[in-house]
Design an enzyme around this catalytic site. Sequence first.
Site, PDB file in Angstrom:
ATOM      1  N   ASN A  13       6.866   2.123  -3.974  1.00  0.00           N
ATOM      2  CA  ASN A  13       7.595   1.626  -5.141  1.00  0.00           C
ATOM      3  C   ASN A  13       6.863   1.854  -6.467  1.00  0.00           C
ATOM      4  O   ASN A  13       7.494   2.057  -7.496  1.00  0.00           O
ATOM      5  CB  ASN A  13       7.892   0.141  -4.939  1.00  0.00           C
ATOM      6  CG  ASN A  13       9.112  -0.284  -5.691  1.00  0.00           C
ATOM      7  OD1 ASN A  13      10.045   0.514  -5.861  1.00  0.00           O
ATOM      8  ND2 ASN A  13       9.110  -1.501  -6.174  1.00  0.00           N
ATOM      9  N   PRO A  51       0.826  -1.212   0.000  1.00  0.00           N
ATOM     10  CA  PRO A  51       0.000   0.000   0.000  1.00  0.00           C
ATOM     11  C   PRO A  51       0.858   1.259   0.000  1.00  0.00           C
ATOM     12  O   PRO A  51       1.890   1.307   0.666  1.00  0.00           O
ATOM     13  CB  PRO A  51      -0.788  -0.113   1.307  1.00  0.00           C
ATOM     14  CG  PRO A  51      -0.679  -1.535   1.730  1.00  0.00           C
ATOM     15  CD  PRO A  51       0.620  -2.026   1.194  1.00  0.00           C
ATOM     16  N   GLU A  52       0.436   2.278  -0.731  1.00  0.00           N
ATOM     17  CA  GLU A  52       1.177   3.535  -0.770  1.00  0.00           C
ATOM     18  C   GLU A  52       0.329   4.613  -0.092  1.00  0.00           C
ATOM     19  O   GLU A  52      -0.783   4.337   0.375  1.00  0.00           O
ATOM     20  CB  GLU A  52       1.543   3.867  -2.213  1.00  0.00           C
ATOM     21  CG  GLU A  52       2.215   2.654  -2.858  1.00  0.00           C
ATOM     22  CD  GLU A  52       3.265   2.954  -3.899  1.00  0.00           C
ATOM     23  OE1 GLU A  52       3.532   4.118  -4.175  1.00  0.00           O
ATOM     24  OE2 GLU A  52       3.830   1.982  -4.424  1.00  0.00           O
ATOM     25  N   LYS A  74       2.264   6.929   5.137  1.00  0.00           N
ATOM     26  CA  LYS A  74       1.678   5.591   5.189  1.00  0.00           C
ATOM     27  C   LYS A  74       1.248   5.200   6.602  1.00  0.00           C
ATOM     28  O   LYS A  74       0.995   4.039   6.868  1.00  0.00           O
ATOM     29  CB  LYS A  74       2.682   4.577   4.643  1.00  0.00           C
ATOM     30  CG  LYS A  74       3.107   4.861   3.201  1.00  0.00           C
ATOM     31  CD  LYS A  74       4.064   3.802   2.722  1.00  0.00           C
ATOM     32  CE  LYS A  74       4.909   4.284   1.574  1.00  0.00           C
ATOM     33  NZ  LYS A  74       5.992   3.348   1.254  1.00  0.00           N
TER      34      LYS A  74
END
Length: 259
Positions: free
Chosen positions: A163, A2-3, A51
């Site tokens: 990423n 998750p970003e 995050k």
Amino acid sequence: MPEGDTVYVAAGRLHRALAGSVLTKTDFRVPAIATADLSGRKLDEVVSRGKHFLFRIEGGVTFHTHFRMDGEWHLYRADSRWRGPAHAIRAVLETESWTAVGFHLAMTELVETAAEDRLVGHLGPDPLTDWDHGEAVRRLRLHPDRSVGETLLDQTVMAGPGNVYKCEICFLRGADPWTPVRDVPDHDGLVDLTARLMGANRKTGMQITTGDQRPGRQRWVYGRAAQPCRRCGTLVRRKAQDPSGERVTYWCPTCQPAR
Ligand SMILES: [Zn+2]
């Protein structure tokens, strides 16, 4: 993984369901806080920073947690059945109307709300919550010899990108991910693109960077190894960026030439 936009969307859903209600039951399934009981207190708000999740609870307590690799929050009505493996549950927060169940959570702890900075004070500006363009550019330039790929993942530079954004931003700026920051032209443009891409996903939380929501068309290079570049047809390449091999980089060697 998750970003920041995923976390922002999840925090918003939790806030709309739980904020302003009294907790009727809390169940923390991590040893350090397993005996804590916050029932009877109102949940004031749920916010994200990068995050990280911060659940601010009446009485100056903050429940902090992080999705890390595969965390999830589910919201259930009182009598519905929970999905997901029971052994992965790390926290349960109940109100009269909703039950929030957190799976695979990391960094789960309770702190004084006044001491939240200890947990999130190191983070750089977050495009979705406390954006400051100039500060992000300043932090970007603190390690000019470091690669732009690594720098985009550094949460003390900008909070939120992971990423997927790293790969997509390098592609859209025509930057080879291993280029040192000092050799990447237009730092303002790089930072501005990060904020705009994340802002565009503040409702979906899905890291869509092409503007095309259809499955398989949402990204330029991420997850597309050995498929033709959408711009030039060169096969997209894939390689680990860091020694752990955890963060895999995707890039087009033609659109993102090495300097
Ligand atoms: Zn290309």
